[in-house]
Design a protein around this motif. Structure first.
Motif, PDB file in Angstrom:
ATOM      1  N   MET A   1       0.848  -1.199   0.000  1.00  0.00           N
ATOM      2  CA  MET A   1       0.000   0.000   0.000  1.00  0.00           C
ATOM      3  C   MET A   1       0.881   1.246   0.000  1.00  0.00           C
ATOM      4  SD  MET A   1      -2.940   1.380  -0.073  1.00  0.00           S
ATOM      5  CE  MET A   1      -4.023  -0.023   0.166  1.00  0.00           C
ATOM      6  N   ILE A   2       0.479   2.248  -0.777  1.00  0.00           N
ATOM      7  CA  ILE A   2       1.267   3.470  -0.885  1.00  0.00           C
ATOM      8  C   ILE A   2       1.183   4.299   0.388  1.00  0.00           C
ATOM      9  CG2 ILE A   2       0.896   3.602  -3.376  1.00  0.00           C
ATOM     10  CD1 ILE A   2      -1.064   5.922  -2.763  1.00  0.00           C
ATOM     11  N   ASP A   3       2.116   5.193   0.539  1.00  0.00           N
ATOM     12  CA  ASP A   3       2.126   6.122   1.649  1.00  0.00           C
ATOM     13  C   ASP A   3       1.195   7.288   1.335  1.00  0.00           C
ATOM     14  OD1 ASP A   3       3.335   8.554   3.205  1.00  0.00           O
ATOM     15  OD2 ASP A   3       4.182   6.779   4.143  1.00  0.00           O
ATOM     16  N   PHE A   4       0.571   7.852   2.361  1.00  0.00           N
ATOM     17  CA  PHE A   4      -0.338   8.993   2.178  1.00  0.00           C
ATOM     18  C   PHE A   4       0.400  10.194   1.588  1.00  0.00           C
ATOM     19  CE2 PHE A   4      -4.269  10.979   4.456  1.00  0.00           C
ATOM     20  CZ  PHE A   4      -4.923  11.044   3.232  1.00  0.00           C
ATOM     21  N   ASN A   5       1.712  10.251   1.814  1.00  0.00           N
ATOM     22  CA  ASN A   5       2.493  11.372   1.297  1.00  0.00           C
ATOM     23  C   ASN A   5       2.439  11.461  -0.227  1.00  0.00           C
ATOM     24  OD1 ASN A   5       3.239  12.152   3.833  1.00  0.00           O
ATOM     25  ND2 ASN A   5       5.271  11.242   3.763  1.00  0.00           N
ATOM     26  N   SER A   6       2.289  10.332  -0.907  1.00  0.00           N
ATOM     27  CA  SER A   6       2.205  10.347  -2.367  1.00  0.00           C
ATOM     28  C   SER A   6       0.973  11.099  -2.839  1.00  0.00           C
ATOM     29  CB  SER A   6       2.169   8.911  -2.909  1.00  0.00           C
ATOM     30  OG  SER A   6       3.336   8.210  -2.560  1.00  0.00           O
ATOM     31  N   VAL A   7      -0.122  10.946  -2.094  1.00  0.00           N
ATOM     32  CA  VAL A   7      -1.354  11.682  -2.414  1.00  0.00           C
ATOM     33  C   VAL A   7      -1.170  13.157  -2.094  1.00  0.00           C
ATOM     34  CG1 VAL A   7      -3.824  11.883  -1.924  1.00  0.00           C
ATOM     35  CG2 VAL A   7      -2.742   9.631  -1.948  1.00  0.00           C
ATOM     36  N   ALA A   8      -0.540  13.446  -0.950  1.00  0.00           N
ATOM     37  CA  ALA A   8      -0.335  14.831  -0.532  1.00  0.00           C
ATOM     38  C   ALA A   8       0.514  15.606  -1.533  1.00  0.00           C
ATOM     39  CB  ALA A   8       0.334  14.863   0.837  1.00  0.00           C
ATOM     40  N   LEU A   9       1.568  14.970  -2.041  1.00  0.00           N
ATOM     41  CA  LEU A   9       2.484  15.645  -2.952  1.00  0.00           C
ATOM     42  C   LEU A   9       1.803  16.050  -4.253  1.00  0.00           C
ATOM     43  CD1 LEU A   9       5.415  16.559  -3.174  1.00  0.00           C
ATOM     44  CD2 LEU A   9       5.993  14.331  -4.125  1.00  0.00           C
ATOM     45  N   LYS A  10       0.802  15.284  -4.662  1.00  0.00           N
ATOM     46  CA  LYS A  10       0.103  15.574  -5.915  1.00  0.00           C
ATOM     47  C   LYS A  10      -1.125  16.459  -5.709  1.00  0.00           C
ATOM     48  CE  LYS A  10       1.581  11.387  -8.377  1.00  0.00           C
ATOM     49  NZ  LYS A  10       2.697  11.065  -7.466  1.00  0.00           N
ATOM     50  N   ASN A  11      -1.444  16.753  -4.456  1.00  0.00           N
ATOM     51  CA  ASN A  11      -2.616  17.586  -4.144  1.00  0.00           C
ATOM     52  C   ASN A  11      -2.268  18.540  -2.998  1.00  0.00           C
ATOM     53  OD1 ASN A  11      -5.028  16.108  -5.722  1.00  0.00           O
ATOM     54  ND2 ASN A  11      -3.712  14.526  -4.821  1.00  0.00           N
ATOM     55  N   GLN A  12      -1.174  19.259  -3.160  1.00  0.00           N
ATOM     56  CA  GLN A  12      -0.604  19.982  -2.031  1.00  0.00           C
ATOM     57  C   GLN A  12      -1.527  21.053  -1.443  1.00  0.00           C
ATOM     58  OE1 GLN A  12       3.660  21.065  -2.366  1.00  0.00           O
ATOM     59  NE2 GLN A  12       3.662  19.877  -4.246  1.00  0.00           N
ATOM     60  N   ARG A  13      -2.094  21.905  -2.267  1.00  0.00           N
ATOM     61  CA  ARG A  13      -2.895  23.007  -1.730  1.00  0.00           C
ATOM     62  C   ARG A  13      -4.070  22.489  -0.888  1.00  0.00           C
ATOM     63  NH1 ARG A  13      -3.257  28.338  -2.767  1.00  0.00           N
ATOM     64  NH2 ARG A  13      -1.845  28.167  -4.556  1.00  0.00           N
ATOM     65  N   ILE A  14      -4.804  21.520  -1.415  1.00  0.00           N
ATOM     66  CA  ILE A  14      -5.945  20.977  -0.689  1.00  0.00           C
ATOM     67  C   ILE A  14      -5.484  20.205   0.542  1.00  0.00           C
ATOM     68  CG2 ILE A  14      -7.831  19.296  -0.779  1.00  0.00           C
ATOM     69  CD1 ILE A  14      -8.320  20.089  -3.647  1.00  0.00           C
ATOM     70  N   PHE A  15      -4.456  19.375   0.385  1.00  0.00           N
ATOM     71  CA  PHE A  15      -3.977  18.546   1.487  1.00  0.00           C
ATOM     72  C   PHE A  15      -3.500  19.412   2.650  1.00  0.00           C
ATOM     73  CE2 PHE A  15      -1.322  15.676   3.869  1.00  0.00           C
ATOM     74  CZ  PHE A  15      -1.910  14.433   3.707  1.00  0.00           C
ATOM     75  N   TYR A  16      -2.701  20.425   2.367  1.00  0.00           N
ATOM     76  CA  TYR A  16      -2.199  21.300   3.430  1.00  0.00           C
ATOM     77  C   TYR A  16      -3.348  22.052   4.113  1.00  0.00           C
ATOM     78  CZ  TYR A  16       2.309  20.601   1.080  1.00  0.00           C
ATOM     79  OH  TYR A  16       3.433  20.057   0.495  1.00  0.00           O
ATOM     80  N   SER A  17      -4.322  22.491   3.324  1.00  0.00           N
ATOM     81  CA  SER A  17      -5.468  23.205   3.888  1.00  0.00           C
ATOM     82  C   SER A  17      -6.271  22.292   4.816  1.00  0.00           C
ATOM     83  CB  SER A  17      -6.376  23.734   2.764  1.00  0.00           C
ATOM     84  OG  SER A  17      -5.696  24.711   1.996  1.00  0.00           O
ATOM     85  N   LEU A  18      -6.391  21.017   4.428  1.00  0.00           N
ATOM     86  CA  LEU A  18      -7.100  20.066   5.277  1.00  0.00           C
ATOM     87  C   LEU A  18      -6.342  19.815   6.578  1.00  0.00           C
ATOM     88  CD1 LEU A  18      -8.441  17.371   2.761  1.00  0.00           C
ATOM     89  CD2 LEU A  18      -9.610  19.369   3.702  1.00  0.00           C
ATOM     90  N   LEU A  19      -5.019  19.837   6.526  1.00  0.00           N
ATOM     91  CA  LEU A  19      -4.225  19.706   7.749  1.00  0.00           C
ATOM     92  C   LEU A  19      -4.590  20.802   8.745  1.00  0.00           C
ATOM     93  CD1 LEU A  19      -0.519  18.844   6.750  1.00  0.00           C
ATOM     94  CD2 LEU A  19      -2.093  17.447   8.083  1.00  0.00           C
ATOM     95  N   PHE A  20      -4.616  22.037   8.265  1.00  0.00           N
ATOM     96  CA  PHE A  20      -4.969  23.169   9.131  1.00  0.00           C
ATOM     97  C   PHE A  20      -6.387  23.032   9.667  1.00  0.00           C
ATOM     98  CE2 PHE A  20      -1.473  25.486   6.913  1.00  0.00           C
ATOM     99  CZ  PHE A  20      -0.831  26.011   8.019  1.00  0.00           C
ATOM    100  N   LYS A  21      -7.317  22.700   8.794  1.00  0.00           N
ATOM    101  CA  LYS A  21      -8.726  22.605   9.184  1.00  0.00           C
ATOM    102  C   LYS A  21      -8.950  21.506  10.218  1.00  0.00           C
ATOM    103  CE  LYS A  21     -13.340  21.828   7.122  1.00  0.00           C
ATOM    104  NZ  LYS A  21     -14.003  22.975   7.763  1.00  0.00           N
ATOM    105  N   ALA A  22      -8.420  20.317   9.954  1.00  0.00           N
ATOM    106  CA  ALA A  22      -8.620  19.194  10.870  1.00  0.00           C
ATOM    107  C   ALA A  22      -7.927  19.428  12.211  1.00  0.00           C
ATOM    108  CB  ALA A  22      -8.109  17.908  10.229  1.00  0.00           C
ATOM    109  N   ALA A  23      -6.706  19.950  12.175  1.00  0.00           N
ATOM    110  CA  ALA A  23      -5.959  20.171  13.418  1.00  0.00           C
ATOM    111  C   ALA A  23      -6.615  21.253  14.274  1.00  0.00           C
ATOM    112  CB  ALA A  23      -4.520  20.560  13.092  1.00  0.00           C
ATOM    113  N   SER A  24      -6.991  22.369  13.664  1.00  0.00           N
ATOM    114  CA  SER A  24      -7.579  23.472  14.439  1.00  0.00           C
ATOM    115  C   SER A  24      -8.922  23.074  15.035  1.00  0.00           C
ATOM    116  CB  SER A  24      -7.738  24.709  13.557  1.00  0.00           C
ATOM    117  OG  SER A  24      -8.613  24.468  12.461  1.00  0.00           O
ATOM    118  N   GLU A  25      -9.756  22.375  14.262  1.00  0.00           N
ATOM    119  CA  GLU A  25     -11.058  21.951  14.785  1.00  0.00           C
ATOM    120  C   GLU A  25     -10.893  20.911  15.885  1.00  0.00           C
ATOM    121  OE1 GLU A  25     -14.031  20.868  11.980  1.00  0.00           O
ATOM    122  OE2 GLU A  25     -13.800  22.676  10.763  1.00  0.00           O
ATOM    123  N   THR A  26      -9.947  20.002  15.708  1.00  0.00           N
ATOM    124  CA  THR A  26      -9.689  18.977  16.725  1.00  0.00           C
ATOM    125  C   THR A  26      -9.306  19.608  18.058  1.00  0.00           C
ATOM    126  OG1 THR A  26      -9.006  17.280  15.146  1.00  0.00           O
ATOM    127  CG2 THR A  26      -8.159  17.078  17.381  1.00  0.00           C
TER     128      THR A  26
END
Length: 226
Positions: A1-26
Motif C-alpha cells: 500500500m502506498i504512503d499517504f504522502n504520495s497523495v499529498a504531494l500531488k494535491n498539495q494546496r488541498i492537502f495542506y489546507s485540510l491539515l490546518f482545518k482538521a488540526a484546528s477543529e480537533t
C-alpha cells in the motif's frame, strides 16, 4: 500500500489546507470539553513539509496558550499536566482529516495520477482509506514553555525557515551535495548524507509551497477576527 504522502504531494494546496482545518477543529473542540479545559483556546499553527534529510513529511507545529476563555470571557488556566492526552488528539484528528479528505474526493477535488492512478478504482480506494483508519496517527506534545522568551525563540526557529539552511551544507563536489542532519531515531546524533545534485534539487523543490499559500495561520482567540 502506498504512503499517504504520495497523495499529498500531488494535491498539495488541498492537502495542506485540510491539515490546518482538521488540526484546528480537533484542538478547539477538545478544549471546549470541560473534561479537558472547558474554554476557547488560541492556536498559532505553522506548516512544515520536510524531514531532516529533505524527505517529504508534511506536518503542523501548533502553539497553544496554557488556558483559554470561558463562555463569560473568564480566563481558565490549564491543568498541571496541560491540555489532554495525545492519543485522544490523534484519534479525533484522524477521524476529522479523513472525513474532510473523503468529501474532497467525492467532490472531484483530489487527483489520483501517476503512481497513485490505481486509486481511481473504487475497491482500491476503499482499501486505501481502510488502511488509513487502521493506522495509529502520531501526535507529539512538547513540554510547556518557561516564559514568553521561549515562545518567541521557538517561533523564530520555525516560522521563517526553508527546507535546509546553508549552514548544513558542508560540501558540493563532483555533482554531489553533502549535508548534515539529525538522526532522531539514534538519539539525535548529527550525521552526514551525500546526494547527487539532481536528487538534492528534486528533494528541495518538493518543499516549495503553492503560490500565495499561507503557511502560518491563527485560530480561536489568536485569530484576527477575535
Amino acid at each position: 500500500m502506498i504512503d499517504f504522502n504520495s497523495v499529498a504531494l500531488k494535491n498539495q494546496r488541498i492537502f495542506y489546507s485540510l491539515l490546518f482545518k482538521a488540526a484546528s477543529e480537533t484542538l478547539q473542540e477538545l478544549a471546549l470539553d470541560k473534561k479537558y479545559l472547558g474554554a476557547q483556546i488560541g492556536i498559532t499553527a505553522v506548516l512544515h513539509t520536510w524531514g531532516q534529510t529533505l524527505s517529504f513529511h508534511p506536518h503542523l507545529h501548533c502553539i497553544i496558550p496554557a488556558g483559554g476563555l470561558s463562555s463569560i470571557n473568564q480566563w481558565i488556566k490549564s491543568k498541571n499536566n496541560f491540555f489532554m492526552p495525545v492519543k485522544v488528539i490523534a484519534k479525533k484528528f484522524r477521524g476529522k482529516f479523513l472525513a474532510f479528505f473523503k468529501k474532497e474526493v467525492l467532490a472531484g477535488n483530489i487527483n489520483f495520477y501517476g503512481d497513485i492512478d490505481f486509486l481511481n478504482d473504487n475497491r482500491s480506494y476503499q482499501g486505501f482509506i481502510d488502511t488509513l483508519y487502521n493506522k495509529n496517527w502520531v501526535v507529539f506534545c512538547e513540554k510547556t514553555f518557561k516564559n514568553a522568551f521561549y515562545v518567541v525563540n521557538y517561533l523564530a526557529k520555525y516560522t521563517n525557515r526553508v527546507a535546509i539552511a546553508n549552514s548544513r551544507i558542508v560540501k558540493v563536489k563532483n555533482h554531489q551535495v553533502t549535508f548534515t542532519y539529525k538522526d532522531y531515531k539514534d538519539k539525535d546524533k548529527e550525521k552526514f548524507m551525500t546526494l547527487h545534485v539532481f536528487e538534492f534539487i528534486r528533494r528541495f523543490l518538493m518543499h516549495i509551497l503553492p503560490k500565495r499559500f499561507k503557511k502560518i495561520r491563527y485560530f480561536g482567540i489568536m485569530g484576527s477576527r477575535n
